[in-house]
Design a protein around this motif. Structure first.
Motif, PDB file in Angstrom:
ATOM      1  N   MET A   1     -60.461  -5.452 -37.051  1.00  0.00           N
ATOM      2  CA  MET A   1     -60.182  -5.801 -38.426  1.00  0.00           C
ATOM      3  C   MET A   1     -60.782  -4.932 -39.403  1.00  0.00           C
ATOM      4  O   MET A   1     -61.927  -4.468 -39.223  1.00  0.00           O
ATOM      5  N   ILE A   2     -60.157  -4.581 -40.561  1.00  0.00           N
ATOM      6  CA  ILE A   2     -60.621  -3.833 -41.506  1.00  0.00           C
ATOM      7  C   ILE A   2     -60.918  -4.389 -42.937  1.00  0.00           C
ATOM      8  O   ILE A   2     -60.011  -5.317 -43.353  1.00  0.00           O
ATOM      9  N   VAL A   3     -61.911  -4.215 -43.557  1.00  0.00           N
ATOM     10  CA  VAL A   3     -62.328  -4.611 -44.741  1.00  0.00           C
ATOM     11  C   VAL A   3     -62.449  -3.683 -45.859  1.00  0.00           C
ATOM     12  O   VAL A   3     -63.278  -2.679 -45.446  1.00  0.00           O
ATOM     13  N   LYS A   4     -61.820  -3.477 -46.832  1.00  0.00           N
ATOM     14  CA  LYS A   4     -62.357  -2.477 -47.837  1.00  0.00           C
ATOM     15  C   LYS A   4     -62.724  -3.209 -49.174  1.00  0.00           C
ATOM     16  O   LYS A   4     -62.051  -4.387 -49.503  1.00  0.00           O
ATOM     17  N   CYS A   5     -63.524  -2.749 -49.893  1.00  0.00           N
ATOM     18  CA  CYS A   5     -64.144  -3.262 -50.974  1.00  0.00           C
ATOM     19  C   CYS A   5     -64.325  -2.021 -52.031  1.00  0.00           C
ATOM     20  O   CYS A   5     -65.386  -1.351 -51.806  1.00  0.00           O
ATOM     21  N   GLN A   6     -63.771  -1.866 -53.128  1.00  0.00           N
ATOM     22  CA  GLN A   6     -64.018  -0.852 -54.291  1.00  0.00           C
ATOM     23  C   GLN A   6     -64.232  -1.910 -55.707  1.00  0.00           C
ATOM     24  O   GLN A   6     -63.810  -1.247 -56.522  1.00  0.00           O
ATOM     25  N   ASP A   7     -64.959  -3.075 -55.566  1.00  0.00           N
ATOM     26  CA  ASP A   7     -65.148  -3.561 -56.926  1.00  0.00           C
ATOM     27  C   ASP A   7     -66.271  -2.884 -57.665  1.00  0.00           C
ATOM     28  O   ASP A   7     -66.116  -3.017 -58.894  1.00  0.00           O
ATOM     29  N   GLU A   8     -67.341  -2.663 -57.007  1.00  0.00           N
ATOM     30  CA  GLU A   8     -68.420  -2.250 -57.900  1.00  0.00           C
ATOM     31  C   GLU A   8     -68.565  -0.605 -57.946  1.00  0.00           C
ATOM     32  O   GLU A   8     -67.638   0.064 -56.854  1.00  0.00           O
TER      33      GLU A   8
ATOM     34  N   LEU B   1     -65.972  -9.237 -44.319  1.00  0.00           N
ATOM     35  CA  LEU B   1     -65.881  -9.167 -42.826  1.00  0.00           C
ATOM     36  C   LEU B   1     -66.483 -10.513 -42.100  1.00  0.00           C
ATOM     37  O   LEU B   1     -65.786 -10.898 -41.204  1.00  0.00           O
ATOM     38  N   ARG B   2     -67.814 -10.859 -42.284  1.00  0.00           N
ATOM     39  CA  ARG B   2     -68.470 -11.675 -41.749  1.00  0.00           C
ATOM     40  C   ARG B   2     -67.658 -13.350 -41.986  1.00  0.00           C
ATOM     41  O   ARG B   2     -67.230 -14.059 -40.871  1.00  0.00           O
ATOM     42  N   ALA B   3     -67.176 -13.196 -43.195  1.00  0.00           N
ATOM     43  CA  ALA B   3     -66.311 -14.708 -43.429  1.00  0.00           C
ATOM     44  C   ALA B   3     -65.021 -14.517 -42.643  1.00  0.00           C
ATOM     45  O   ALA B   3     -64.678 -15.635 -42.052  1.00  0.00           O
ATOM     46  N   ARG B   4     -64.310 -13.491 -42.682  1.00  0.00           N
ATOM     47  CA  ARG B   4     -63.202 -13.443 -41.923  1.00  0.00           C
ATOM     48  C   ARG B   4     -63.176 -13.491 -40.244  1.00  0.00           C
ATOM     49  O   ARG B   4     -62.414 -14.256 -39.681  1.00  0.00           O
ATOM     50  N   ILE B   5     -64.336 -13.213 -39.761  1.00  0.00           N
ATOM     51  CA  ILE B   5     -64.498 -13.174 -38.344  1.00  0.00           C
ATOM     52  C   ILE B   5     -65.110 -14.723 -38.038  1.00  0.00           C
ATOM     53  O   ILE B   5     -64.431 -15.277 -36.944  1.00  0.00           O
TER      54      ILE B   5
ATOM     55  N   SER C   1     -71.317   1.065 -57.380  1.00  0.00           N
ATOM     56  CA  SER C   1     -72.146   1.450 -56.068  1.00  0.00           C
ATOM     57  C   SER C   1     -71.616   1.212 -54.652  1.00  0.00           C
ATOM     58  O   SER C   1     -71.145   0.412 -54.439  1.00  0.00           O
ATOM     59  N   GLN C   2     -71.597   2.328 -54.177  1.00  0.00           N
ATOM     60  CA  GLN C   2     -71.180   2.329 -52.512  1.00  0.00           C
ATOM     61  C   GLN C   2     -71.911   1.422 -51.810  1.00  0.00           C
ATOM     62  O   GLN C   2     -71.456   0.467 -50.985  1.00  0.00           O
ATOM     63  N   ILE C   3     -73.332   0.944 -52.158  1.00  0.00           N
ATOM     64  CA  ILE C   3     -74.104   0.146 -51.436  1.00  0.00           C
ATOM     65  C   ILE C   3     -73.743  -1.201 -51.537  1.00  0.00           C
ATOM     66  O   ILE C   3     -73.679  -2.107 -50.763  1.00  0.00           O
ATOM     67  N   LYS C   4     -73.519  -1.452 -52.876  1.00  0.00           N
ATOM     68  CA  LYS C   4     -72.871  -2.717 -53.336  1.00  0.00           C
ATOM     69  C   LYS C   4     -71.487  -3.134 -52.489  1.00  0.00           C
ATOM     70  O   LYS C   4     -71.260  -4.137 -52.217  1.00  0.00           O
ATOM     71  N   ASN C   5     -70.768  -2.312 -52.754  1.00  0.00           N
ATOM     72  CA  ASN C   5     -69.423  -2.339 -51.994  1.00  0.00           C
ATOM     73  C   ASN C   5     -69.526  -2.784 -50.522  1.00  0.00           C
ATOM     74  O   ASN C   5     -68.919  -3.358 -49.958  1.00  0.00           O
ATOM     75  N   LYS C   6     -70.354  -2.111 -49.874  1.00  0.00           N
ATOM     76  CA  LYS C   6     -70.807  -2.005 -48.479  1.00  0.00           C
ATOM     77  C   LYS C   6     -71.130  -3.619 -48.155  1.00  0.00           C
ATOM     78  O   LYS C   6     -70.723  -4.239 -47.469  1.00  0.00           O
ATOM     79  N   ALA C   7     -72.200  -3.845 -49.216  1.00  0.00           N
ATOM     80  CA  ALA C   7     -72.571  -5.269 -48.797  1.00  0.00           C
ATOM     81  C   ALA C   7     -71.709  -6.526 -49.086  1.00  0.00           C
ATOM     82  O   ALA C   7     -71.501  -7.302 -48.153  1.00  0.00           O
ATOM     83  N   LYS C   8     -70.682  -6.089 -49.946  1.00  0.00           N
ATOM     84  CA  LYS C   8     -69.630  -7.035 -50.459  1.00  0.00           C
ATOM     85  C   LYS C   8     -68.504  -6.967 -49.255  1.00  0.00           C
ATOM     86  O   LYS C   8     -68.249  -8.053 -48.726  1.00  0.00           O
ATOM     87  N   ALA C   9     -68.281  -5.845 -48.742  1.00  0.00           N
ATOM     88  CA  ALA C   9     -67.463  -5.652 -47.471  1.00  0.00           C
ATOM     89  C   ALA C   9     -67.900  -6.611 -46.064  1.00  0.00           C
ATOM     90  O   ALA C   9     -67.059  -7.176 -45.644  1.00  0.00           O
ATOM     91  N   MET C  10     -69.022  -6.301 -46.202  1.00  0.00           N
ATOM     92  CA  MET C  10     -69.727  -6.901 -44.783  1.00  0.00           C
ATOM     93  C   MET C  10     -69.729  -8.543 -44.909  1.00  0.00           C
ATOM     94  O   MET C  10     -69.498  -9.119 -44.055  1.00  0.00           O
ATOM     95  N   LYS C  11     -70.094  -9.108 -46.032  1.00  0.00           N
ATOM     96  CA  LYS C  11     -69.785 -10.701 -46.220  1.00  0.00           C
ATOM     97  C   LYS C  11     -68.371 -10.846 -46.121  1.00  0.00           C
ATOM     98  O   LYS C  11     -68.109 -11.995 -45.491  1.00  0.00           O
TER      99      LYS C  11
END
Length: 105
Positions: free
Chosen positions: A1-8, A22-26, A10-20
């Protein structure tokens, strides 16, 4: 499963958002799988309710009770209606044990 996020920006904020995400999809995938398993179990236990899935037939004029799961017929409807199901229970138990032994082999 792949999740991309480029809304913010900041790379750190994008990573945190992508992890959320991913967690929700799993979590949703696991919940759907559990729901499907439960639904399949219920369907196998309940059936569709069609007349072809009948379990037992009570024929009062002939005094006959037939259990269609095991093909057993008794001409003792009064006893069965009084709660004496021992013959059916014994036959069903034997049939279940035979089916489990056949499944193990």
């Amino acid at each position: 499963m792949i999740v991309k996020c480029q809304d913010e920006r900041s790379q750190i904020k994008n990573k945190a958002k992508a992890m959320k995400i991913l967690r929700a999809r799993i979590y949703e995938r696991q919940r759907a799988s559990l729901h499907a398993n439960r639904a399949a179990d219920r369907r196998s236990q309940v059936g569709t309710g069609d007349r072809s899935e009948r379990i037992r037939t009570y024929n009062f004029p002939q005094g006959r009770v037939s259990d269609h799961r095991i093909g057993k017929t008794l001409y003792a409807i009064e006893r069965v209606m009084a709660g004496d199901l021992d013959e059916f229970v014994d036959a069903l138990t034997a049939e279940d044990q035979a089916a489990r032994l056949a499944a193990e082999e």
